[in-house]
Design an enzyme around this catalytic site. Structure first.
Site: not given
Length: 261
Positions: A6-8, A10, A100, A108-109, A133, A185
Site C-alpha cells: 500500500d503506497v501512501g 509518505t 459515489y 483506490a486505497d 497528510t 505555547t
C-alpha cells in the site's frame, strides 16, 4: 505467499500473507527518487530480516496513491520477484458497490481499506484512516456498499503547517498534554491538535449516524492512529493493517497467484 504493498504519500505499508494470515509486515518511506533496484534490494532485505526469501512470493498486489512510483515498483517486482503485480485501479474486481457520484474519483486505497474493514467487521461501518497528510472517514452500509465519506487535513500535515506558516510557533512533538487548558505555547499546540482532532472525528461520526439513521461500528487505521486513539470516544476497533487485508481479498477475487514472465 502474497506480497501486498500500500503506497501512501509518505509511507508504504508492506505485508506478506500466507493465505489469510499476515506473516510479516513493515513500513518504509515512500521515496519518488528511488530506483527499481533500490526498492528491490530494500524489499528483499526486509523480507530476509523476517525470515522469508524473494522466491517465497507467489504473487504481488499493489495499491498506490503516488503515480510516479507505480512504474518503478512494477519493474522492481518483475526483476526481483519474477512476478507481474496486480495494480489496483479502475476495472479491478473489488466486490464492493461504490455509491459515489463518480466512482473513479475515489482513491483506490479508500476502496481497498473499505473492503478489508467490511470483511473483518461487517457493516454499517465507518473507517477512520489517520494518514500523515489527510484524515479520511469512509462509510460502508449494512449491505456492504461504499457510500462516501469525509476528508480533513492530516494531523502531521496540520502541525507542520502551524510551524511553517506561523512565524512564532515552534515545531512540536505530538504527545498528549496533561490538560486541555494549556499555559505555554507547546502544550497549547499539543492540546489543540490532539484533543481538537479527536473531537472533530467524534463529531463527524455523530453526524454520519444521524444521516444514516443507525449506529455504526467505527474502526481506526493509518500510521497516525496511535497518537489519537485514547482520545476518541467513538472508535471501537484499531487495525493498522486494514488496507493490506483489503489488498489480499482483492487479489484473491482477481485470481492473483503470480504470473511468471
Amino acid at each position: 505467499m502474497l506480497l501486498a504493498v500500500d503506497v501512501g504519500n509518505t509511507q508504504m505499508a508492506v505485508g506478506l500473507f500466507e493465505g489469510a494470515e499476515l506473516r510479516a509486515e513493515c513500513r518504509i518511506t515512500t521515496d519518488r527518487r528511488k530506483t527499481h533496484d533500490e526498492y528491490g534490494l530494500l524489499f528483499v532485505e526486509l523480507l530476509a530480516h523476517q525470515g522469508f526469501k524473494a522466491s517465497d512470493v507467489d504473487g504481488v498486489v499493489i495499491c498506490s496513491s503516488v503515480p510516479p512510483v507505480v512504474a518503478t515498483l512494477e519493474w522492481m517486482c518483475q526483476k526481483y520477484f519474477n512476478r507481474k503485480p496486480l495494480m489496483v485501479g479502475p476495472g479491478i474486481k473489488t466486490g464492493m458497490v461504490v455509491r459515489y457520484d463518480n466512482p473513479r474519483e475515489v482513491a483506490a486505497d479508500r476502496i481497498v481499506t473499505a473492503v478489508g474493514a467490511l470483511d473483518r467487521y461487517g457493516g454499517p461501518l465507518v473507517v477512520v484512516d489517520f494518514g500523515t497528510t489527510a484524515t479520511i472517514l469512509d462509510v460502508i452500509s449494512a449491505k456492504g456498499e461504499y457510500l462516501g465519506g469525509c476528508i480533513a487535513p492530516g494531523v502531521a500535515l496540520s502541525v507542520e503547517a502551524l510551524f511553517t506558516q506561523a512565524s512564532k510557533l515552534p515545531r512540536i512533538e505530538l504527545v498528549r498534554p496533561a490538560t486541555t487548558l494549556a499555559r505555554n505555547t507547546v502544550h497549547a499546540m499539543q492540546s489543540g491538535v490532539i484533543f481538537g482532532f479527536a473531537a472533530q472525528v467524534d463529531a463527524l461520526i455523530e453526524r454520519i449516524e444521524e444521516e444514516l439513521g443507525a449506529p455504526v461500528t467505527v474502526v481506526a487505521t493509518g500510521d497516525q492512529a496511535e497518537i489519537l486513539i485514547e482520545e476518541l470516544d467513538r472508535v471501537t476497533e484499531v487495525d493498522p493493517f486494514l488496507c493490506l487485508r483489503g489488498l489480499r481479498i482483492i487479489a484473491e477475487r482477481n485470481g492473483v497467484r503470480g504470473e511468471r514472465d
